[in-house]
Design an enzyme around this catalytic site. Sequence first.
Site, PDB file in Angstrom:
ATOM      1  N   SER A  82       0.799  -1.225   0.000  1.00 60.31           N
ATOM      2  CA  SER A  82       0.000   0.000   0.000  1.00 60.31           C
ATOM      3  C   SER A  82       0.832   1.277   0.000  1.00 60.31           C
ATOM      4  CB  SER A  82      -0.940   0.009   1.213  1.00 60.31           C
ATOM      5  OG  SER A  82      -1.883  -1.030   1.112  1.00 60.31           O
ATOM      6  N   PHE A 263      -9.137   8.588  17.022  1.00 55.65           N
ATOM      7  CA  PHE A 263     -10.127   7.883  17.812  1.00 55.65           C
ATOM      8  C   PHE A 263      -9.643   6.574  18.413  1.00 55.65           C
ATOM      9  CE2 PHE A 263     -12.582  10.766  15.215  1.00 55.65           C
ATOM     10  CZ  PHE A 263     -13.507  11.261  16.128  1.00 55.65           C
ATOM     11  N   HIS A 314      -6.464  -9.648   5.138  1.00 53.29           N
ATOM     12  CA  HIS A 314      -5.232 -10.248   5.655  1.00 53.29           C
ATOM     13  C   HIS A 314      -5.529 -11.305   6.718  1.00 53.29           C
ATOM     14  CE1 HIS A 314      -2.167  -8.144   3.484  1.00 53.29           C
ATOM     15  NE2 HIS A 314      -2.547  -6.944   3.888  1.00 53.29           N
TER      16      HIS A 314
END
EC number: 3.1.3.1
Length: 509
Positions: A82, A263, A314
């Site tokens: 990525s 968060f 994954h």
Amino acid sequence: FWRAQAQTTLKTSLSRKLNTNVAKNVMLFLGDGMGITTITAARILKGQLQNQLGEETVMTMDTFPHVGLVKVYTVDFQIPDSAATATAYLCGVKTNLNVVGMSAAAKNGVCRTEKGNEVTSILQWAKDAGKSVGIVTTTRVQHATPAGAYAHSCSRKWYSDADMPAAAKRDGCRDIAAQLINNTDIDVIIGGGRKYMTPKGTADPEYPADASANGNRQDQRNLIEEWISQKKGKSRSTHGCFRLRQLLIIHPSYTVFFSPALFEPVDMRFEVERDPLMDPSIIETTEKAIRILQKNPKGFFLLVEGGRIDQGHHASRASMALHEAVALDNAVARALEMTKEDETLTVVTADHSHSLSFNGYPFRGNSILGKSPLFGLDMLPYTTLMYGNGPGHKITNNKRPDIRNVDTKSKDYVQQAAVPLDSETHGGEDVAVLARGPMAHLFQGVNEQSYLAHAMAYAACIGDNQQHCASTTTPTNNNAARARSSAPISPLISALPVLLGALLSLLLY
């Protein structure tokens, strides 16, 4: 039925006009690991969640009129990660595996190869053009995809200085979290990743008793406080927003900069596991980001990543991955409701795929998370979604597990796999890119992944390639064509009649 449906679709296609406006806003929705098989399976799941058969469901991204394919290989590997892909579609340059925001002259993990090989992203180009910019992710904000928008690192794994080898720190390389607050003036940052921003041992505000959630910075910097100090007088301080109610009370009308809304200590919670009273959905975070960014009269660039699609795959937990993909599609729908198509280019794509396969001969309407009606030669059932490799490979006494009495629709079910691995791998086939709005027709055919950044920038008249822009003023809502030079540009051949008509109108005026 099918002939009538086809004729309706044909009429819609024939009546479609090219939108050649300047894109005031650009929204890029990135499904991490959302290959075409994932899109198909998520479409069926979305319909079945609405008590439909599923296959006929139309997702929001399915309505985008322009679709192409993207080649995802890296400079050094057939199948990418990525970081290298983020560098391609955000910076317009292909690079090496695990490298982010650098050209291929930078080598994986070799700090001394960084200097002079940095490449900037479309987020920076938009900021330089006076637009507001934002990042929303369901992973940590230092993860590979968001990092591609602001960081330059020869290792995507250097989230904080605690993750860096001593040699890299000695040679002057910086961790990704530190680059987040210093490289680019980002207006909105929403995701996870608190622990990489605070000094080692700092108790997490939400999980104070969990030592694994503590801050881990060895340099003792508090990057959240530093960010707020940098923006002092420009923004309402949220002091490291970490609860949904804190996000909701932030009023866009007097918020210019939005301090990092982090968060979770690491990644956000999976959609099916989040507490709706505590943890915001990707729909809510996307909506908040747009409300803040769209105050800028010059427009905005927003990157929204459904990052946990990838992490579900994954783990070979297809249910988790598909629910994340459905959530991303719902966020796309909300974003379209909040923006105007004539001035906002919206792009949906993936960075790579996974080894997920959709197989067998299930009946129409069969649960996408269910089992094929046919058994294998071993007289055991199998699910219609399986993986080529991963943790689901379990052979006992030379037999696969018998799943006849197993609830394969459970969020925790691990799909079977052909090859044993602790973590399932990415896939290397082309991924889809879908687009709507100004210059969306540029996103068609089969292209290199690095093309996407240049096409988005061209549509918005930002970055280096602005020779075609006679004016950076966005058009009015009458879909007036953008003024461009008469130099032949191959992607615009099909739009020549519209462009020449607009040029003639300008000359007569």
